[in-house]
Design a protein around this motif. Structure first.
Motif, mmCIF file in Angstrom:
data_model
loop_
_atom_site.group_PDB
_atom_site.id
_atom_site.type_symbol
_atom_site.label_atom_id
_atom_site.label_comp_id
_atom_site.label_asym_id
_atom_site.label_seq_id
_atom_site.Cartn_x
_atom_site.Cartn_y
_atom_site.Cartn_z
ATOM 1 N N VAL A 6 1.238 -1.275 -0.162
ATOM 2 C CA VAL A 6 -0.443 -0.145 -0.070
ATOM 3 C C VAL A 6 0.714 0.861 0.180
ATOM 4 O O VAL A 6 1.519 1.162 0.703
ATOM 5 C CB VAL A 6 -0.939 0.070 1.576
ATOM 6 C CG1 VAL A 6 -1.389 1.559 1.559
ATOM 7 C CG2 VAL A 6 -2.024 -0.584 1.079
ATOM 8 N N GLU A 7 0.500 2.388 -1.109
ATOM 9 C CA GLU A 7 1.882 3.465 -0.833
ATOM 10 C C GLU A 7 0.473 4.497 -0.344
ATOM 11 O O GLU A 7 -0.594 4.516 -1.145
ATOM 12 C CB GLU A 7 2.234 3.849 -2.522
ATOM 13 C CG GLU A 7 2.634 5.274 -2.511
ATOM 14 C CD GLU A 7 2.903 5.448 -3.704
ATOM 15 O OE1 GLU A 7 3.270 6.824 -4.308
ATOM 16 O OE2 GLU A 7 3.491 4.542 -4.186
ATOM 17 N N MET A 8 1.021 5.405 0.687
ATOM 18 C CA MET A 8 -0.161 6.127 0.902
ATOM 19 C C MET A 8 0.419 7.470 0.514
ATOM 20 O O MET A 8 1.832 7.418 -0.728
ATOM 21 C CB MET A 8 -0.112 5.986 2.946
ATOM 22 C CG MET A 8 -0.002 5.289 3.112
ATOM 23 S SD MET A 8 -1.329 4.542 3.236
ATOM 24 C CE MET A 8 -2.601 5.768 4.508
ATOM 25 N N ALA A 9 -0.533 8.673 0.480
ATOM 26 C CA ALA A 9 -0.681 9.647 -0.164
ATOM 27 C C ALA A 9 0.801 10.615 0.608
ATOM 28 O O ALA A 9 1.324 11.418 -0.443
ATOM 29 C CB ALA A 9 -2.088 10.753 -0.327
ATOM 30 N N SER A 10 1.714 10.285 1.553
ATOM 31 C CA SER A 10 2.172 10.909 2.590
ATOM 32 C C SER A 10 2.802 10.258 3.043
ATOM 33 O O SER A 10 1.882 8.678 3.405
ATOM 34 C CB SER A 10 1.428 12.036 3.144
ATOM 35 O OG SER A 10 0.535 12.263 3.927
ATOM 36 N N GLU A 11 3.911 9.997 3.066
ATOM 37 C CA GLU A 11 5.136 9.184 4.739
ATOM 38 C C GLU A 11 4.441 9.501 5.534
ATOM 39 O O GLU A 11 4.489 8.837 6.975
ATOM 40 C CB GLU A 11 6.537 9.277 4.825
ATOM 41 C CG GLU A 11 7.263 9.059 6.040
ATOM 42 C CD GLU A 11 8.614 9.400 5.148
ATOM 43 O OE1 GLU A 11 9.204 9.691 6.228
ATOM 44 O OE2 GLU A 11 9.246 9.007 4.189
ATOM 45 N N GLU A 12 3.830 11.130 5.871
ATOM 46 C CA GLU A 12 3.256 10.863 7.594
ATOM 47 C C GLU A 12 1.821 10.052 7.685
ATOM 48 O O GLU A 12 1.971 9.354 8.793
ATOM 49 C CB GLU A 12 2.601 12.487 7.712
ATOM 50 C CG GLU A 12 2.306 12.902 9.274
ATOM 51 C CD GLU A 12 1.850 14.566 8.849
ATOM 52 O OE1 GLU A 12 0.414 14.243 9.694
ATOM 53 O OE2 GLU A 12 1.838 15.040 7.906
ATOM 54 N N ALA A 13 1.202 10.033 6.830
ATOM 55 C CA ALA A 13 0.048 9.521 6.491
ATOM 56 C C ALA A 13 0.130 7.471 7.249
ATOM 57 O O ALA A 13 -0.052 7.037 7.953
ATOM 58 C CB ALA A 13 -0.840 9.319 5.726
ATOM 59 N N ALA A 14 1.508 7.352 5.978
ATOM 60 C CA ALA A 14 1.990 5.532 6.744
ATOM 61 C C ALA A 14 2.303 5.978 7.997
ATOM 62 O O ALA A 14 2.588 4.714 8.902
ATOM 63 C CB ALA A 14 3.017 5.854 5.684
#
Length: 495
Positions: A67-75
């Motif tokens: 899964v690739e999140m839109a931002s690293e912060e979300a991940a």
């Protein structure tokens, strides 16, 4: 392997799946131990609460996904959350770690974005269907609607708080009975906590083989609790009054009044695995319980405010026998409006108390509470004839509903209702015969329906819950022909 080596969604067999404990934050997360037939919606349900998902790859044959999140912060937020809460799909543990890949490169990117947008919409809004299709995204609501099916043991507000607080801060709980089912509304401090409580607990049993949780998102964004008592609680407001609660005014949700749903606050967890030791992930079917232990209390109930002109030991035996196997009944000689009822065990006593306290019988509102007496004593030999008649020993009765282990009666225990379930009906008995039986006994028949697939069973609706209680007492075990006796119990259905 660098990101340029990643293959497309259409041909992911060459994708690297040998990630080993990567701890450097990345927008790309690696998921392992997915169900072999996992759907994109199920994977997205784990990630959606933390932010937008840009790309998704599932490798079903390898039980893995990316899964690739839109931002690293979300991940990072997602990883931090799942560090303390085991993520599950269909009650199967899923393991998540940062990927060595910094991004996912896929062919046909435009089509995948469109597909992800559509799938995400389904995943986010799927919770709306059971609660009326409210227009807001269900996973954004911190309020859960909980239905407890197969309610063999009482479920109290305290038990729900213990179970659900494992997933986050529980702010408010409201319990009530609707459509003859015990239900609750529970508000978390954050919508994400509600999301993961639902994912982990939906379909699980509180106790072995019973008290099954059915959980959905509520269309409410917050609960308004006015009283702190055994039916509702605002854990942020210790100053609220306890007040005699009227279900139609105690909180802002419109509920039908129902007198029997006073689940007693005396039901506490004791021996066995404590709530803090509940395993983070619950195993797949066969379902296991959430390890809450039944209460350790006496099995004798004190029943008060009875009508002394109408009550008898046999009457109480039949009524309380709906919720357990009654062993002995004693109507007090000097206070005939009071009686002691001894059940087979403490859990049956709790169940009978939770369903029958506050119900009307012979015009009076019964009060049922636990007695300090460990057993009901039989009268001594020198007791008078009247005193002896007020005490009965039913331990050897053939009418016990639960003496057979695994009996289907354990799955059909419901609060008193105006609709009765009739069974063991002989083929010779017609609809008119059964209606006449009840009406000639003084009861008002509102509706009747045979079961389509089994005419040995039927539903009969009477004018009120009180009438149904008295009809059950009068006609349970009524002989219909030379070798078949009518069986009567309360139904959760309506006609």
């Amino acid at each position: 392997m660098n990101s340029s080596q990643l293959s497309s969604v259409d041909g992911p067999d060459r994708l690297c799946v040998s990630e080993h404990g990567q701890s450097v934050p990345s927008r790309v997360l690696h998921l392992r131990q997915l169900p072999v037939d996992v759907t994109e919606q199920e994977v997205l349900a784990l990630a959606d609460p933390f932010g937008r998902v840009s790309k998704l790859i599932t490798l079903k044959a390898k039980k893995q996904g990316f899964v690739e999140m839109a931002s690293e912060e979300a991940a990072v937020t997602m990883m931090n959350y799942y560090a303390s809460i085991q993520p599950t799909i269909r009650n199967q543990p899923v393991y998540i770690q940062y990927s060595t890949h910094r991004e996912l490169k896929t062919d046909n990117l435009t089509n995948q974005r469109a597909a992800l947008h559509g799938i995400s919409g389904v995943a986010v809004h799927s919770g709306n269907m059971a609660s009326g299709g409210e227009g807001r995204a269900a996973c954004q609501s911190p309020v859960l609607r909980i239905i407890v099916e197969n309610l063999f043991y009482p479920v109290t507000l305290e038990v729900l708080q213990q179970i659900f607080s494992k997933f986050g801060s529980v702010l408010k709980i409201i319990t009530f009975t609707r459509n003859n089912q015990f239900q609750a509304l529970l508000q978390f401090s954050e919508a994400i906590h509600a999301q993961h409580a639902k994912t982990s607990l939906d379909g699980q049993n509180i106790y072995n083989g019973c008290c099954t949780l059915r959980i959905d998102f509520s269309k409410l964004s917050a609960l308004n609790v006015k009283y702190n008592n055994d039916k509702s609680r605002d854990f942020t407001r210790a100053d609220l009054p306890t007040g005699e609660m009227d279900p139609t005014t105690a909180f802002s949700v419109a509920l039908p009044p129902y007198g029997a749903s006073a689940f007693p606050p005396t039901f506490h967890q004791h021996t066995g695995l404590p709530m803090t030791a509940i395993p983070s992930s619950l195993v797949p079917p066969p379902r296991v319980s959430l390890q809450v232990a039944p209460p350790a209390v006496h099995s004798v109930l004190l029943v008060s405010n009875l009508n002394p002109e109408s009550i008898s030991p046999h009457c109480l035996f039949i009524l309380f026998g709906v919720y357990g196997d009654v062993q002995r009944v004693k109507i007090l000689f000097n206070k005939k409006e009071n009686a002691l009822v001894q059940m087979s065990d403490a859990t049956q006593a709790q169940l009978a108390m939770s369903h029958l306290n506050g119900q009307r019988l012979h015009g009076n509102v019964m009060r049922v509470m636990l007695s300090k007496h460990p057993v009901v004593q039989l009268p001594r030999g020198r007791a008078g004839q009247e005193e002896q008649a007020l005490t009965r020993d039913f331990s050897g009765s053939s009418l016990h509903r639960f003496k057979k282990p695994g009996s289907k009666n354990f799955n059909n225990i419901f609060p008193p209702s105006a609709t009765l379930h009739l069974s063991n009906i002989p083929s010779s008995a017609s609809e008119e015969d059964l209606k006449d039986l009840f009406s000639s006994s003084g009861f008002t028949v509102i509706a009747f329906k045979f079961f389509q697939k089994d005419r040995k069973m039927a539903l009969m609706q009477l004018a009120s819950v009180e009438e149904a209680i008295e009809a059950l007492i009068a006609l349970h075990d009524h002989q219909l022909d030379h070798n078949q006796h009518l069986r009567v119990s309360f139904s959760k259905s309506t006609i």
